[in-house]
Structure formats: C-alpha cells, structure tokens
Design a protein around this motif. Structure first.
Motif, mmCIF file in Angstrom:
data_model
loop_
_atom_site.group_PDB
_atom_site.id
_atom_site.type_symbol
_atom_site.label_atom_id
_atom_site.label_comp_id
_atom_site.label_asym_id
_atom_site.label_seq_id
_atom_site.Cartn_x
_atom_site.Cartn_y
_atom_site.Cartn_z
ATOM 1 N N GLU A 1 30.180 41.807 20.661
ATOM 2 C CA GLU A 1 31.092 41.456 19.646
ATOM 3 C C GLU A 1 31.134 42.548 18.459
ATOM 4 N N VAL A 2 32.523 43.343 18.446
ATOM 5 C CA VAL A 2 32.229 44.134 17.172
ATOM 6 C C VAL A 2 33.765 43.997 16.596
ATOM 7 N N SER A 3 33.606 43.852 15.046
ATOM 8 C CA SER A 3 34.818 43.963 13.986
ATOM 9 C C SER A 3 35.517 45.289 14.484
ATOM 10 N N THR A 4 36.854 45.276 14.783
ATOM 11 C CA THR A 4 37.617 46.555 14.837
ATOM 12 C C THR A 4 37.594 47.459 13.726
ATOM 13 N N THR A 5 37.607 48.800 13.710
ATOM 14 C CA THR A 5 37.940 49.659 12.612
ATOM 15 C C THR A 5 38.848 49.556 11.694
ATOM 16 N N GLU A 6 40.055 48.751 12.282
ATOM 17 C CA GLU A 6 41.083 48.497 11.353
ATOM 18 C C GLU A 6 40.780 47.283 10.286
ATOM 19 N N THR A 7 39.768 46.438 10.793
ATOM 20 C CA THR A 7 39.548 45.353 10.054
ATOM 21 C C THR A 7 38.959 45.686 8.732
ATOM 22 N N THR A 8 39.535 45.035 7.884
ATOM 23 C CA THR A 8 39.128 45.140 6.329
ATOM 24 C C THR A 8 38.413 43.729 5.932
ATOM 25 N N THR A 9 38.827 42.569 6.199
ATOM 26 C CA THR A 9 38.377 41.403 5.735
ATOM 27 C C THR A 9 38.111 40.554 7.092
ATOM 28 N N LEU A 10 36.909 39.887 7.364
ATOM 29 C CA LEU A 10 36.488 39.265 8.425
ATOM 30 C C LEU A 10 36.218 37.705 8.068
ATOM 31 N N HIS A 11 36.982 36.835 8.781
ATOM 32 C CA HIS A 11 36.839 35.321 8.340
ATOM 33 C C HIS A 11 37.226 34.459 9.339
ATOM 34 N N GLY A 12 36.367 33.626 9.532
ATOM 35 C CA GLY A 12 36.525 32.558 10.823
ATOM 36 C C GLY A 12 35.304 31.854 11.056
ATOM 37 N N VAL A 13 35.366 31.026 12.174
ATOM 38 C CA VAL A 13 34.259 30.421 12.632
ATOM 39 C C VAL A 13 33.921 30.719 14.100
ATOM 40 N N GLN A 14 32.501 30.581 14.405
ATOM 41 C CA GLN A 14 31.960 30.827 15.694
ATOM 42 C C GLN A 14 31.527 29.490 16.274
ATOM 43 N N LEU A 15 31.658 28.820 17.435
ATOM 44 C CA LEU A 15 31.207 27.635 17.827
ATOM 45 C C LEU A 15 30.567 27.756 19.148
ATOM 46 N N TRP A 16 29.890 26.891 19.403
ATOM 47 C CA TRP A 16 29.236 26.709 20.869
ATOM 48 C C TRP A 16 29.509 25.400 21.328
ATOM 49 N N LEU A 17 29.848 24.927 22.519
ATOM 50 C CA LEU A 17 29.554 23.911 23.276
ATOM 51 C C LEU A 17 28.641 23.779 24.372
ATOM 52 N N ALA A 18 27.919 22.606 24.157
ATOM 53 C CA ALA A 18 26.836 22.540 24.963
ATOM 54 C C ALA A 18 27.680 22.137 26.566
ATOM 55 N N LEU A 19 27.155 22.573 27.555
ATOM 56 C CA LEU A 19 27.596 22.421 28.817
ATOM 57 C C LEU A 19 26.834 21.284 29.594
ATOM 58 N N PRO A 20 27.702 20.235 30.262
ATOM 59 C CA PRO A 20 26.820 19.133 30.995
ATOM 60 C C PRO A 20 26.076 19.841 32.218
ATOM 61 N N GLU A 21 25.143 18.694 32.562
ATOM 62 C CA GLU A 21 24.519 19.204 33.866
ATOM 63 C C GLU A 21 25.399 19.299 35.051
ATOM 64 N N SER A 22 26.312 18.983 35.145
ATOM 65 C CA SER A 22 27.387 19.153 36.116
ATOM 66 C C SER A 22 27.930 20.421 36.137
ATOM 67 N N SER A 23 27.849 21.332 35.147
ATOM 68 C CA SER A 23 28.418 22.616 35.118
ATOM 69 C C SER A 23 27.488 23.713 34.489
ATOM 70 N N ARG A 24 26.608 23.143 34.308
ATOM 71 C CA ARG A 24 25.495 24.265 33.270
ATOM 72 C C ARG A 24 24.808 25.465 33.915
ATOM 73 N N HIS A 25 24.898 25.217 35.442
ATOM 74 C CA HIS A 25 24.514 26.066 36.438
ATOM 75 C C HIS A 25 25.515 26.969 37.122
ATOM 76 N N GLN A 26 26.700 26.746 36.930
ATOM 77 C CA GLN A 26 27.650 27.668 37.695
ATOM 78 C C GLN A 26 27.428 29.123 37.433
ATOM 79 N N SER A 27 27.735 29.782 38.511
ATOM 80 C CA SER A 27 27.529 31.092 38.687
ATOM 81 C C SER A 27 28.829 31.838 37.847
ATOM 82 N N GLU A 28 30.020 31.204 38.071
ATOM 83 C CA GLU A 28 31.181 31.876 37.347
ATOM 84 C C GLU A 28 31.088 32.221 35.906
ATOM 85 N N ARG A 29 31.413 33.276 35.529
ATOM 86 C CA ARG A 29 31.320 33.613 34.214
ATOM 87 C C ARG A 29 32.937 33.568 33.620
#
Length: 356
Positions: free
Chosen positions: A132-160
């Motif tokens: 993840e890299v902010s673009t060269t045109e970006t002068t102000t960076l502002h936001g949120v980064q969030l994670w969701l825990a995957l349940p057992e049923s899908s946490r081993h899936q091979s699909e990205r």
C-alpha cells in the motif's frame, strides 16, 4: 494496511468480562467509551494512526477486530503511506478513505486505487500479501483501515478475493450516509462478507441528530472522525468509539457542534469463535501464529508474491529500502489469553432492559 509495530500485542480474544471498562450511563442508554492509542507507522517520518481495536478493554465488535484511524495527515511532513509487501491470514482488510488515494497491489493479481467513498475489501483466507502506497498526487491522507476476523468456515480458503464498491450517498434530514458493507436503513452493499455485519459512513450537519434504526442482534461501535459527536446523548472523543452492545433497535447519533461531523458505524453479530491476533496474522493458537511467521520469513508460496510494487525507495523498495516487511521476533513466552467482554456495555444494565 500492515501493523508495523516492532513489538506487536499478543492477543487471544474469547468470552469473559473486564472490570475496568469505561461506561457512561447518563444518556438514553449506557455507552462504553473506547479511547484510541497513538501508533507510529514506519521510520523517522512515521505516519501516526489512532488505534481503538484491539485493546485490553475490548478486542472485537462483531467480527471487527482491528480499527485504525488516521489523518488528516500532511503527506509532505509525514511522508505518507509506504507499506512494502506484507502478509495476512484469517482476515479481511477493509480500506475506507476520506481524503487522498492509495495504490493497492496484492498477490491475488489485483491492483487498483483506493479512493474516498469507495470501499476496497481484500480476503486473505489461508494467506495473501499486499503493498500500500499513497499516490504522488496525494497531499492529505485521511481515512480508516479495518480488519474483519474470518470464521472457521472460510479462514482456510485458498482464494485470494478482492472486491471494490462505490456506495450511493443517501441523504436524510440533517445529513447523509453511505453503506459500504452489510445493510442499513434500506440500503445494502453487494460486497461479500463471511459473517453478518455492518459498515457505514454517516455525515451530520451542525446541530443535527438522527435516531438510526439498527439490528438489535448486532453489537455496534461508532467511531468519531470529526465533529462534536454524542452517541445516545453521551459525548464521544475524536478517534474514540462509542460502544452500545446488543439489544438496541435504534441508536441516536448527534452533532453537538457548529461544524460538520462524520462517524463510521461498525456492527455485527457477536463473533463466537476464539481468535489469536499477532502482527498481521489472525489464527486460533500460538502454534498457528508461529507457523505463519515462519512461512513468511521463509518466502513460501503460502502468501504469494506482489508484482509491481513501487515505494519511496524506487521500484520494489520502500523508503527504508525494504522489498518486503520482515516479521517481528516472536515473544519468548506463549501468547497469553486476553478476554473479550460479553456483547453489552460493561457496567450497564442487562441488555434486555435496554431494548426498544
């Protein structure tokens, strides 16, 4: 986004109780206040983020297990975002911007810009890596980064998996909202998630308030980005979260100030599974985390390869000259349990008495 702390927290999340939660019962319903701690990302000109989850007071809200808020950040002073390829397991990353732009590339072959008002969701499954890299045109960076825990049923899936969605801005008397995950007030997101949850941005004009209809089966947290915000008539500090637990069928959110306010509403059914978090990994045991770390350090095929990363240090390198982030050293003790309270405001009444 990576957690680039050199000594990351060791967290096991499971049911239990904590005696020291901050609770305010002066409002219509009690509200648990979760304050943020500042965490620097990177080197000498590090961008600072405000982290509310996970922490000792509470580790999850539904499946939401990681909440970083950052900015508005002057990129000329901080250097912006430059996170070299790094791994993830057992989770989904959710990127939501208010200002600026970030170039995302992952080992699933996905590349694109993260832009304000457009959600980008990446599913790690068994393993993925991204930059993840902010673009060269970006002068102000502002936001949120969030994670969701995957349940057992899908946490081993091979699909990205990688999904992008630009939700409609929906007006209401005194403001507007955007639903980027789940459903809220007649609006829904087509983005696939693996457990019942909600993510939305809500904007309020000065002096405005709204009684927002929500699912009583969800626990909710309201992250304050800007403005003098009260949840259930309880003031919440900027970068803090007002947590309401399960049982409410509506939540009052008000802007008490003279400038516009903005919040991010996070919700979901209580996550029933015990999870272990360390660095950029979500697993179920200390042994799993140790295995993930070794696989990353060994450069195994488990996480794949990011092609096309260009950082501040040039093609394939970040500002510190790294082509990929090395994993921190594991602690010399087993990861210790850290309890997550029941899905209700700690110190408040029984949740059934708060239902409306």
């Amino acid at each position: 986004m990576s957690n680039v702390e050199t000594a990351p927290d060791q967290v096991v999340c499971r049911s239990g109780s904590l005696p020291d939660a901050q609770c305010d019962q002066r409002g219509r319903a009690p509200v648990e206040i979760i304050t943020a701690r500042d965490v620097p990302l990177g080197g000498p000109r590090a961008m600072t983020v405000h982290r509310t989850l996970p922490q000792r007071q509470r580790s999850l809200i539904g499946p939401w297990c990681f909440v970083d808020h950052y900015g508005p950040d002057d990129v000329s002073a901080s250097g912006g975002m430059d996170v070299a390829p790094h791994p993830h397991t057992g989770l989904q990353t959710v990127s939501w911007l208010f200002e600026g732009a970030i170039q995302h590339i992952d080992s699933g072959g996905n590349a694109g810009l993260v832009l304000p008002g457009e959600v980008n969701l990446m599913t790690a499954g068994r393993g993925i890596c991204h930059s993840e890299v902010s673009t060269t045109e970006t002068t102000t960076l502002h936001g949120v980064q969030l994670w969701l825990a995957l349940p057992e049923s899908s946490r081993h899936q091979s699909e990205r998996e990688f999904e992008h969605f630009a939700p409609e801005v929906v007006p209401f008397d005194g403001g507007e909202f955007l639903v980027f995950l789940g459903q809220l007030w007649g609006q829904s997101s087509p983005v696939r998630t693996h457990s019942p949850l909600l993510g939305a941005e809500i904007r309020l004009q000065p002096g405005a308030s709204i009684d927002l209809p929500v699912s009583p089966d969800f626990e909710h947290g309201i992250l304050v980005d800007a403005g003098e915000v009260a949840v259930e008539n309880v003031p919440i500090p900027r970068a803090g979260i007002g947590y309401t637990g399960i049982g409410l069928s509506e939540i009052r959110i008000a802007n008490l100030g003279e400038t516009p306010a903005r919040v991010v509403l996070l919700g979901g059914e209580p996550f029933a599974e015990e999870i272990v978090m360390w660095w950029n990994f979500v697993g179920r045991s200390h042994e799993e985390i140790a295995e993930y770390r070794q696989e990353w350090q060994d450069g195994s095929d488990m996480f794949g390869v990011v092609d096309g990363y260009v950082g501040r240090g040039g093609p394939g390198r970040n500002a510190e000259g790294l082509s990929r982030l090395p994993a921190p050293t594991l602690p010399d003790v087993r990861i210790r349990a850290r309890t997550n309270p029941p899905p209700q405001v700690q110190g408040g009444p029984d949740p059934d008495s708060a239902r409306r």
